[in-house]
Write a protein that holds these residues in place. Structure first.
Motif, short mmCIF file in Angstrom:
data_model
loop_
_atom_site.label_atom_id
_atom_site.label_comp_id
_atom_site.label_asym_id
_atom_site.label_seq_id
_atom_site.Cartn_x
_atom_site.Cartn_y
_atom_site.Cartn_z
N VAL A 229 0.83 -1.20 0.00
CA VAL A 229 0.00 0.00 0.00
C VAL A 229 0.87 1.25 0.00
CG1 VAL A 229 -1.69 1.33 1.31
CG2 VAL A 229 -1.93 -1.15 1.12
N SER A 230 1.87 1.27 0.87
CA SER A 230 2.72 2.44 0.96
C SER A 230 3.43 2.75 -0.35
CB SER A 230 3.76 2.23 2.07
OG SER A 230 4.71 3.26 2.07
N GLY A 232 2.66 1.64 -3.27
CA GLY A 232 1.66 1.90 -4.31
C GLY A 232 1.18 3.34 -4.30
N VAL A 233 0.92 3.86 -3.11
CA VAL A 233 0.47 5.25 -3.00
C VAL A 233 1.52 6.20 -3.54
CG1 VAL A 233 -0.09 7.11 -1.38
CG2 VAL A 233 -1.12 4.86 -1.09
N HIS A 234 2.75 5.96 -3.16
CA HIS A 234 3.83 6.85 -3.61
C HIS A 234 4.05 6.75 -5.12
CE1 HIS A 234 5.28 8.39 0.24
NE2 HIS A 234 4.84 7.25 0.72
N ALA A 235 4.00 5.54 -5.64
CA ALA A 235 4.17 5.36 -7.07
C ALA A 235 3.04 6.06 -7.83
CB ALA A 235 4.20 3.88 -7.41
N PHE A 236 1.83 5.98 -7.29
CA PHE A 236 0.67 6.62 -7.93
C PHE A 236 0.82 8.13 -7.94
CE2 PHE A 236 -3.83 8.04 -7.93
CZ PHE A 236 -4.24 7.44 -9.11
N VAL A 237 1.24 8.69 -6.81
CA VAL A 237 1.45 10.14 -6.72
C VAL A 237 2.47 10.60 -7.76
CG1 VAL A 237 2.44 11.97 -5.28
CG2 VAL A 237 0.82 10.34 -4.28
N GLU A 238 3.56 9.85 -7.87
CA GLU A 238 4.62 10.25 -8.79
C GLU A 238 4.22 10.06 -10.25
OE1 GLU A 238 7.55 11.74 -7.88
OE2 GLU A 238 6.52 11.80 -5.95
N SER A 239 3.61 8.93 -10.56
CA SER A 239 3.27 8.64 -11.96
C SER A 239 2.18 9.56 -12.49
CB SER A 239 2.83 7.17 -12.10
OG SER A 239 1.63 6.93 -11.39
N ARG A 240 1.22 9.93 -11.64
CA ARG A 240 0.13 10.80 -12.06
C ARG A 240 0.50 12.28 -11.92
NH1 ARG A 240 -3.29 8.86 -15.24
NH2 ARG A 240 -4.64 10.64 -14.70
N LYS A 241 1.62 12.54 -11.26
CA LYS A 241 2.03 13.93 -10.99
C LYS A 241 0.89 14.70 -10.30
CE LYS A 241 5.29 14.03 -14.84
NZ LYS A 241 6.44 13.69 -13.96
N LEU A 242 0.39 14.11 -9.24
CA LEU A 242 -0.75 14.68 -8.53
C LEU A 242 -0.39 16.02 -7.90
CD1 LEU A 242 -2.17 11.53 -6.69
CD2 LEU A 242 -2.92 12.52 -8.86
N ARG A 257 0.52 3.73 9.40
CA ARG A 257 0.25 2.40 8.86
C ARG A 257 0.26 2.41 7.34
NH1 ARG A 257 -4.59 0.09 7.47
NH2 ARG A 257 -5.73 1.81 8.41
N ILE A 258 -0.34 3.44 6.74
CA ILE A 258 -0.43 3.51 5.29
C ILE A 258 0.86 4.03 4.66
CG2 ILE A 258 -1.66 4.59 3.37
CD1 ILE A 258 -3.23 2.42 4.78
N LEU A 259 1.40 5.08 5.26
CA LEU A 259 2.58 5.72 4.69
C LEU A 259 3.77 5.44 5.61
CD1 LEU A 259 0.88 9.09 3.78
CD2 LEU A 259 1.30 7.16 2.28
N ASN A 260 4.13 4.16 5.72
CA ASN A 260 5.15 3.78 6.68
C ASN A 260 6.55 3.96 6.12
OD1 ASN A 260 5.91 1.29 5.20
ND2 ASN A 260 3.82 0.69 5.74
#
Length: 284
Positions: A229-230, A232-242, A257-260
């Motif tokens: 999860v951690s 994945g969230v970071h990869a999503f932020v970077e790939s989408r350039k959120l 827990r999520i962003l460990n």
């Protein structure tokens, strides 16, 4: 009129968050409450009568420093911003940070807290613990955590990370809807799951409700599989350039827990996205 709380310790990070907030709400009528919290050190080299005298001296020095610091911040706001839709107040409190914020949020009917974080990124700061983290799960109003040196840009795309295991409501998502509507932002929903699993009937229903609430905003649904999860969230932020990431805090240690600390350092060192933190209590 919205009431926005701007906690400050008079650091560059805190000022950066103030600038972010004033730009984020530039088209909305708001009262901004610039708030400084101070407290005595938990321990020191003083004991007995000397300790009492020293603590009194420290207290008076803190009062003066808080007063002077708030005056400087208010002057800086006046010099740089001139928005007739915005009004400002300043206040300080001698208390533990979380306790002070909880009291002010209730007393002033605060709609949102915008505050800065320290460290390499918002994510890293959350895992290490901070004033922001101390509010998660105990403050009902949304929190926008602004990373170090993050300047405001038009919020074109907001990520919403969710496990789809809650009942979405318009009320609970209202802070996200307001930001997205004001900026005409796209909302990209992220769900992370195991490759060999499918969405349950309850999760499908939750997704349908979520899509209905987000309408007429533009939105997409993405799934990532076979990734933590951690990461994945970071990869999503970077790939989408959120431009912003929205999370729904279910408990006080949610971001731990999520962003460990197991996520890739190469990702964390370049993550620079504000967090919109919602409280699950507002979805009931």
């Amino acid at each position: 009129m919205k009431h926005i709380l701007l906690p400050t310790d008079f650091s560059k990070n805190a000022w950066n968050a103030i600038e972010y907030a004033l730009n984020l709400y530039t088209d909305q009528e708001c009262t901004f409450h610039v708030f400084n919290v101070y407290n005595q050190p938990a321990s020191g080299p003083y004991t007995g009568i000397t300790s009492a005298k020293a603590r009194e001296a420290i207290y008076h020095a803190q009062v003066e420093n808080s007063k002077a610091g708030l005056e400087d911040v208010m002057q800086a706001i006046h010099d740089k911003f001139n928005n007739p839709k915005h009004t400002f107040t300043s206040l300080s409190k001698y208390e533990m940070f979380a306790t002070a914020v909880i009291d002010v949020v209730k007393t002033l009917h605060i709609d949102c807290i915008v505050m800065g974080t320290k460290g390499a990124s918002t994510f890293k700061e959350m895992t290490l613990g901070s004033n922001t983290a101390s509010l998660i799960g105990v403050i009902n109003c949304p929190i926008i955590a602004v990373p170090k040196q993050k300047n405001y840009v038009t919020i074109r795309e907001i990520g919403l990370s969710t496990d789809l295991d809650l009942t979405f409501t318009t009320h609970g998502l209202d802070p996200l809807l307001r930001v997205a509507t004001a900026n005409k932002s796209k909302v990209s929903i992220l769900h992370i799951m195991d490759r060999d699993k499918q969405l349950t009937a309850k999760q499908h229903e939750a997704l349908e409700v979520l899509n209905s609430i987000l309408n007429p905003l533009q939105s997409d649904f993405f799934t990532l599989t076979d990734i933590g999860v951690s990461s994945g969230v970071h990869a999503f932020v970077e790939s989408r350039k959120l431009d912003m990431l929205c999370v729904i805090a279910k408990e006080q240690d949610f971001l731990k827990r999520i962003l460990n600390q197991s996520y890739s350092k190469s990702i964390s060192n370049h993550s620079n996205v504000p967090l919109l933190i919602l409280n699950i209590k507002n979805f009931n």
